[in-house]
Scaffold this active site. Structure first.
Site, PDB file in Angstrom:
ATOM      1  N   GLU A 124       0.969  -1.364   0.030  1.00 24.12           N
ATOM      2  CA  GLU A 124       0.003   0.149  -0.048  1.00 24.12           C
ATOM      3  C   GLU A 124       0.854   1.229   0.055  1.00 24.12           C
ATOM      4  O   GLU A 124       0.422   2.259  -0.663  1.00 24.12           O
ATOM      5  CB  GLU A 124      -0.979  -0.005   1.256  1.00 24.12           C
ATOM      6  CG  GLU A 124      -1.933  -1.281   1.078  1.00 24.12           C
ATOM      7  CD  GLU A 124      -3.046  -0.980   2.380  1.00 24.12           C
ATOM      8  OE1 GLU A 124      -4.106  -0.980   2.049  1.00 24.12           O
ATOM      9  OE2 GLU A 124      -2.542  -1.330   3.383  1.00 24.12           O
ATOM     10  N   GLU A 144      -3.388  -9.239   2.612  1.00 26.32           N
ATOM     11  CA  GLU A 144      -4.241  -9.271   3.763  1.00 26.32           C
ATOM     12  C   GLU A 144      -5.404 -10.335   4.028  1.00 26.32           C
ATOM     13  O   GLU A 144      -5.651 -10.844   5.100  1.00 26.32           O
ATOM     14  CB  GLU A 144      -5.097  -7.793   3.870  1.00 26.32           C
ATOM     15  CG  GLU A 144      -4.242  -6.778   4.286  1.00 26.32           C
ATOM     16  CD  GLU A 144      -3.366  -6.265   3.179  1.00 26.32           C
ATOM     17  OE1 GLU A 144      -2.757  -5.057   3.362  1.00 26.32           O
ATOM     18  OE2 GLU A 144      -3.201  -6.645   2.002  1.00 26.32           O
TER      19      GLU A 144
END
Length: 267
Positions: A124, A144
């Site tokens: 990210e 994730e």
């Protein structure tokens, strides 16, 4: 660790400015540069400082060592917090809600120098940068789903950067994508050898700061604030420094006519 106390050492994030370039380095190689709560706080402070410093014309974010750019959040810390009966951080809440937004809204060119695997929150950070230069043989991925987490930033930004089907494949499977594959769809700008990595990153950053910082700041702010707007609205934003009335514009034109290198004033 008690409630409200963020433990850590000041050198978890290194910050230096050289020749108009701020270099921000996540310095936790023993944890594959995973981000503790303290690391996040230091990254926030570093990007705010870089954004506010007029002597900084570009920013490079990287990690220490050759194993990982950033492995994401510190899962050991998260596990300790959960076992202590406290809630782990939820994105867009609390004092650290804006770390990735701060990177996006640093209105100067931001280059992610991906020195190793960029996973989960590390991926990210790379997505929040403008340019991604990666070492060959490494991977990038939003893992994730394998940990029951949410990739809040990545689930919004990744489908805006690459074809939606490719983005959803990465999100659903949580697979670690080779950077060579990521480069084929533009997720990574450039893949270089380990031996030439630092030299390639430096040469690329130099090619940016050789240009007017007024222009590059204008580009960044217009691109970020115009993202998603209808064309007619975006063209009328007029945000960031105005290059058309700047001293840099006059200098750039004069330098071209006089056949010399421009001396930018950043105003």
């Amino acid at each position: 660790m008690s409630d409200g106390l963020i433990a850590g050492t000041p050198d978890e994030v290194l910050y230096e400015v050289t020749d108009h370039v701020a270099r921000i380095t996540i310095n936790r190689p023993e944890r594959r540069n995973a981000m503790s709560r303290h690391t996040v706080q230091l990254l926030l402070e570093a990007f705010v400082e870089a954004g506010e410093d007029p002597d900084v014309w570009a920013v490079v974010i990287t990690g220490t060592g050759d194993k990982a750019f950033c492995a994401g959040g510190d899962l050991k810390e998260m596990n300790s917090i959960a076992k202590a009966g406290r809630q782990v951080h939820t994105p867009m809440t609390g004092v650290h809600r804006a770390m990735l937004e701060v990177i996006v809204e640093t209105y100067k060119p931001v280059i992610a120098a991906i020195n190793g695997h960029a996973l989960a929150g590390g991926c990210e950070i790379a997505l929040a940068a403008d340019i991604r230069i990666a070492v060959e043989g490494t991977t990038i991925g939003l893992t994730e789903a394998k940990r029951g987490m949410g990739a809040n930033f990545g689930s919004i930004v990744l489908p805006r950067l690459v074809p939606r089907g490719y983005a959803m494949d990465m999100l659903y499977t949580g697979r670690m994508v080779p950077v060579e594959e990521a480069a084929q769809i533009g997720l990574v700008n450039k893949v270089v050898s380990r031996e030439s990595f630092e030299e390639e990153v430096e040469a690329y950053v130099r090619s940016i700061v050789a240009n007017s910082p007024v222009s590059t700041r204008r580009y960044k702010e217009m691109a970020v604030k115009g993202w998603g707007l209808p064309l007619a609205s975006a063209l009328r934003l007029n945000v960031g420094p105005n290059p058309y009335t700047s001293e840099d514009r006059a200098e750039g034109v004069a330098a071209f006519v006089e056949k010399r290198a421009p001396q930018w004033k950043n105003k």
